[in-house]
Motif scaffolding. Structure first.
Motif, PDB file in Angstrom:
ATOM      1  N   GLY A 373     -15.348  -1.196  -7.368  1.00  0.00           N
ATOM      2  CA  GLY A 373     -14.796  -1.694  -6.122  1.00  0.00           C
ATOM      3  C   GLY A 373     -13.315  -1.435  -6.052  1.00  0.00           C
ATOM      4  N   ALA A 374     -12.745  -1.630  -4.872  1.00  0.00           N
ATOM      5  CA  ALA A 374     -11.314  -1.416  -4.677  1.00  0.00           C
ATOM      6  C   ALA A 374     -10.731  -2.599  -3.930  1.00  0.00           C
ATOM      7  CB  ALA A 374     -11.074  -0.120  -3.899  1.00  0.00           C
ATOM      8  N   SER A 375      -9.483  -2.916  -4.232  1.00  0.00           N
ATOM      9  CA  SER A 375      -8.813  -4.014  -3.550  1.00  0.00           C
ATOM     10  C   SER A 375      -7.318  -3.748  -3.505  1.00  0.00           C
ATOM     11  CB  SER A 375      -9.097  -5.351  -4.240  1.00  0.00           C
ATOM     12  OG  SER A 375      -8.705  -5.299  -5.601  1.00  0.00           O
ATOM     13  N   THR A 376      -6.692  -4.280  -2.460  1.00  0.00           N
ATOM     14  CA  THR A 376      -5.261  -4.124  -2.258  1.00  0.00           C
ATOM     15  C   THR A 376      -4.603  -5.497  -2.300  1.00  0.00           C
ATOM     16  OG1 THR A 376      -5.598  -2.164  -0.876  1.00  0.00           O
ATOM     17  CG2 THR A 376      -3.478  -3.303  -0.666  1.00  0.00           C
ATOM     18  N   GLY A 377      -3.504  -5.595  -2.985  1.00  0.00           N
ATOM     19  CA  GLY A 377      -2.797  -6.871  -3.059  1.00  0.00           C
ATOM     20  C   GLY A 377      -1.408  -6.693  -3.634  1.00  0.00           C
ATOM     21  N   ARG A 378      -0.684  -7.790  -3.674  1.00  0.00           N
ATOM     22  CA  ARG A 378       0.679  -7.767  -4.201  1.00  0.00           C
ATOM     23  C   ARG A 378       0.654  -8.066  -5.698  1.00  0.00           C
ATOM     24  NH1 ARG A 378       3.861  -6.699  -0.225  1.00  0.00           N
ATOM     25  NH2 ARG A 378       3.226  -7.238   1.902  1.00  0.00           N
ATOM     26  N   LEU A 379       1.515  -7.375  -6.416  1.00  0.00           N
ATOM     27  CA  LEU A 379       1.586  -7.525  -7.871  1.00  0.00           C
ATOM     28  C   LEU A 379       1.981  -8.938  -8.263  1.00  0.00           C
ATOM     29  CD1 LEU A 379       3.446  -4.373  -9.235  1.00  0.00           C
ATOM     30  CD2 LEU A 379       1.208  -5.190  -9.920  1.00  0.00           C
ATOM     31  N   GLU A 394      -2.340 -14.804   0.593  1.00  0.00           N
ATOM     32  CA  GLU A 394      -1.875 -13.442   0.319  1.00  0.00           C
ATOM     33  C   GLU A 394      -2.693 -12.843  -0.824  1.00  0.00           C
ATOM     34  OE1 GLU A 394       2.239 -13.647  -0.629  1.00  0.00           O
ATOM     35  OE2 GLU A 394       2.876 -14.164   1.414  1.00  0.00           O
ATOM     36  N   PRO A 395      -3.446 -11.782  -0.583  1.00  0.00           N
ATOM     37  CA  PRO A 395      -4.199 -11.144  -1.676  1.00  0.00           C
ATOM     38  C   PRO A 395      -3.248 -10.631  -2.749  1.00  0.00           C
ATOM     39  CG  PRO A 395      -4.910 -10.334   0.476  1.00  0.00           C
ATOM     40  CD  PRO A 395      -3.660 -11.116   0.709  1.00  0.00           C
TER      41      PRO A 395
END
Length: 855
Positions: A373-379, A394-395
């Protein structure tokens, strides 16, 4: 016929009745024969077999006069590779063989000098690079013109010390020899072996009349297919290049036009509707008769369509599922065949968001794809920061050197996990797969600067809060937020798995620790919970404090008081699990980890705990030091805790039984399965069983309600496997925890082995990572011994596997052959297991049909 003295060099014109076979002439030759049998307009083609090509590589040549004589005297030819499998590749095709000064002059007369020059220059460039093996920089691709052609011919003569060959037969001979030898070369051999080809894989060649590239202004080449390759939706897809001669003309060609009417530009349908209609009919015929979605390579010359080639449409996993189901629903293939056309592991991609392959991607780092799977978020760099980010909506992507049990809450809060260390069975990998969270472990080239909250990737330094994407399917860390595809658990997906359930003959349960996990398991149609790890329920903030109070209790009475506060929490957990599973079996593993995992590991954490418990910091530190173990994986954990601190298991048993009674009052009968972890001796089981039976009796009396339950063991130690006959006398079931069993059998740490495992595999010590693929020889023998001895002592003994291997097709095959009742895996691997189990059943049925009747 070809040279009779060299029978290996025989060649065959491809007709409907020619002796062409996949294993002797390759996929392209066989496909062209099928197209001929469908009466599609295929240009005249001659096929050379694998044996003929091997002979050519050894220095022999076929009867070139006879071969060329199959075509018209002025016919230009192409030579293309034809391996047994299209995925194995082959040498580059060479077009326009036969172009020379004489043909250049003739075509200049009929079609103009520009057309003739473009054909001749293209052939000289291809011949120089792919046949004469000259430096490609000497023959750059550019705008074709007469000076460029003259320069290419001059450079060829200068480099080769002879003029460019003018004899078509010599040209063909050199092309055949070059392609045959290229296939036998070391680099080509290694490349195709990497794609799965056997070492002795053969190559066929097809010599075909050129049909395109010059004619009227509408002449050209293109490709057409009837599905969109990413989604599998019905859609005429492809491009058409004016003046082109093969599929290469439309690749990355901005001048190529669309096939169907499109507001963005001109289309073939507008320019030549009759040819377009013919092509659509040809593709539909291929789908029906070849029983597959095909891509056709075609040319159009003066309005005449020619089909040069056809191959299976390259497609994504989601498209593969839709195509297989659609073909079955249309009656073109059977349901059973549809099930075999989708690889089980491909299904895991459909359960998660994926990076859209049609868009750009900037790769920052690569690692092991541990959870798809793929996901986008802040470090973020801590579990606390992950929870804070989630609370703000916030992801975030949690980045750690490696995760530990105390990171569970942060992993729940994050949309993805990235670790610097670890392998396929490290903590982050196992928990990530269980949660269905994309995860990359063992990322090479990254360095975490915890102090400054920065991630160094070599070329880039990323600060906390920067946006990244992790693609756990392929193991890539990407900058920013690329376009995504949503999960595809749609009608096609569910239909395929419903068909699988009708066929498979082994059960599939899920490992589920939380209500969220249980809901996912139900959504994926698991047949129950095969492993509920209760320790994960104690890491929530309110429970963690009570757990620590229990750990620091001075007396058994104080410990019981703390556990009494945990009892209603556990009861509520089990009630919710039972309700979600709606009467399906739920196997609950009693508390397993060593107690020190619930204690803080930093001085600041110790101080906070001292404040919370109102105890001196020195006492907290002393107790933590007392609980510390040199090798906690082999220390005071599992059943050993149940024997030495029986109050813990008694509390859990009471919670299970009271939840069972309350659930039954709602009309849902539950027969809970209680599993004792890490057993190694019969006496351990006897001691724990006696206490649990006593709790059951007490609850029945106190509540005035009857209930049933089953008690079993988790086989994770070699000794438990060897003494299964004794242990089975006190167990209703045995479930093999292959994570720890593999660890103890090999004497390897599953968390640390990833650091050197690749070297062991490359050196041939292990064929695969035993934590990733079940070792059927060593660990497998222990499973077989335990199964045989256990069932000899107790015929009704239920056998299962609940370790990380449970969702692996290879492990399912082993369990099925060993007569196990079910496998249990993380929720997001349940669909994979369902399909794999069905395919194994079909394979067994096919094998049974092939067995001779010996009666």
């Amino acid at each position: 016929m070809a040279n009779k003295n060299l029978s290996l060099l025989d060649y065959s014109e491809i007709t409907g009745s020619a002796p062409i076979a996949l294993r002797t002439h390759g996929w392209r030759a066989k496909c062209l024969q099928r197209l001929v049998r469908l009466d599609l307009p295929v240009p005249k083609t001659v096929a050379l077999s694998f044996n003929a090509v091997r002979a050519i590589a050894a220095g022999q040549l076929p009867d070139l006069g006879g071969l060329v004589g199959r075509f018209a005297s002025d016919q230009l030819l192409s030579v293309r590779p034809s391996a047994e499998n299209s995925d194995w590749g082959g040498p580059s095709a060479v077009l326009n063989i036969g172009m020379n000064d004489e043909r250049h002059a003739a075509i200049s007369q009929t079609h103009g000098e520009a057309v003739a020059t473009a054909l001749y220059l293209g052939f000289v460039q291809a011949y120089a690079v792919h046949v004469a093996r000259l430096d490609p920089d000497l023959f750059p691709l550019g705008e074709p013109c007469l000076p460029a052609l003259q320069a290419a011919l001059y450079d060829f003569e200068k480099e080769m010390e002879e003029p460019f060959p003018q004899d078509p037969k010599r040209q063909l001979a050199e092309v055949l020899r070059s392609m045959a030898r290229a296939w036998e070369g070391t680099s080509a051999r290694l490349l195709r072996q990497a794609k799965g080809a056997p070492e002795e894989a053969g190559l066929g060649l097809v010599v075909q009349a050129m049909a395109g590239g010059f004619g009227t202004s509408e002449s050209g080449a293109g490709v057409i297919q009837m599905i969109e390759p990413v989604t599998g939706a019905p859609q005429v897809t492809g491009r058409y290049a004016l003046g082109g001669q093969d599929r290469g003309a439309v690749s990355n060609n901005p001048q190529a036009i669309y096939l169907t009417r499109d507001p963005r530009g001109p289309s073939l349908e507008d320019q030549d509707p009759e040819a377009f209609a013919q092509l659509v009919r040809h593709v539909e015929v291929c789908r029906l008769k070849l029983r597959e979605e095909m891509q056709i390579e075609f040319t159009i010359v003066n309005g005449q369509v020619a089909v040069l080639d056809a191959l299976k449409v390259q497609r994504s996993s989601r498209a593969a599922v839709r195509v297989a189901v659609a073909l079955a629903e249309d009656g073109i293939i059977t349901r059973k065949e549809a099930l075999t056309r989708v690889t089980p592991r491909a299904l895991s991609e459909l359960l998660h968001r994926q990076v859209d392959p049609r868009g750009p991607r900037e790769v920052l780092a690569r690692g092991i794809p541990a959870s798809p799977g793929a996901s986008t978020g802040r470090l973020v760099f801590t579990s606390t920061a992950a929870q804070a980010s989630a609370s703000r909506g916030e992801p975030c992507i949690l980045v750690r050197r490696e995760t530990s049990p105390e990171d569970i809450r942060g992993m729940h809060a994050a949309v993805g996990v990235l670790t610097e260390r670890g392998g396929m069975t490290s903590h982050a990998a196992v928990i990530g797969r269980g949660l269905g969270v994309p995860c990359i472990v063992g990322a090479t080239g990254i360095r975490i600067d915890a102090k400054n909250r920065q991630l160094h990737t070599g070329r880039h330094v990323l600060d906390e809060g920067e946006l990244i994407t992790i693609d756990g399917t392929v193991g890539e860390v990407l900058r920013g937020a690329p376009n995504m595809l949503e999960p595809a658990t749609d009608r096609w997906f569910n239909t395929l798995l419903d068909w699988a359930d009708e066929i498979r003959d082994i059960g599939v349960r899920a490992n589920a620790d939380t209500p969220s996990d249980a809901r996912s398991a139900r959504n994926f149609k698991a047949e129950g919970i095969g492993l509920c790890r209760t320790e994960h329920m104690f890491f929530e903030d309110d429970r963690l404090t009570v757990m620590r109070e229990m750990i620091f209790a001075d007396t058994g009475q104080d410990r019981a008081a703390a556990l009494a506060r945990l009892l209603p929490m556990q009861r509520s957990d089990f009630k919710e699990l039972f309700s979600i599973m709606q009467g399906l079996p739920v196997c609950i593993r009693l508390f397993d980890p060593p107690l020190h995992e619930f204690l803080p590991h930093t001085r600041e954490g110790m101080k906070q705990l001292a404040d919370a418990l109102d105890k001196p910091l020195s006492e907290i530190t002393r107790r933590a030091e007392e609980l510390a173990e040199f090798n906690p994986m082999l220390g005071l954990r599992g059943v050993r805790l149940g024997v030495t601190l029986p109050e813990i298991y008694e509390m859990q048993a009471r919670a299970i039984f009271e939840a069972t009674i309350e659930t039954a009052k709602r009309g849902e009968k539950v027969v809970p399965e209680i599993m004792i972890p890490l057993v190694s001796a019969m006496r351990e089981v006897e001691l724990v069983k006696a206490r649990i039976d006593a709790v059951a009796a007490a609850v029945r009396v106190a509540k005035g309600s009857a209930f049933e339950y089953r008690l079993g063991v988790m086989v994770e130690t070699p000794r438990a496997a060897l003494r299964a006959g004794e242990i089975a006398q006190h167990a209703d079931f045995m479930s093999f925890g292959t994570n720890d069993l593999t660890q103890m059998t090999y004497g390897l740490s599953r968390d640390d082995a990833g650091r050197f495992m690749s070297y062991y595999i490359q050196a041939g010590v292990f064929p695969e990572d035993p934590f990733h693929v079940l070792d059927t020889d060593g660990v497998g023998e222990l499973l077989l011994i335990a199964a045989e001895r256990g069932r000899r002592a107790r015929k009704s003994l239920t056998l299962s596997i609940c370790g990380e291997h449970g969702g692996s097709p290879e492990s399912i095959a082993f369990c099925r052959a060993a007569g196990f009742d079910y496998v249990s895996c993380s929720p997001y691997r349940v669909p994979v297991a369902r399909l794999a189990a069905a395919q194994l059943t079909l394979k067994a049925e096919d094998a049974a049909e092939e067995m001779p009747d010996l009666r």
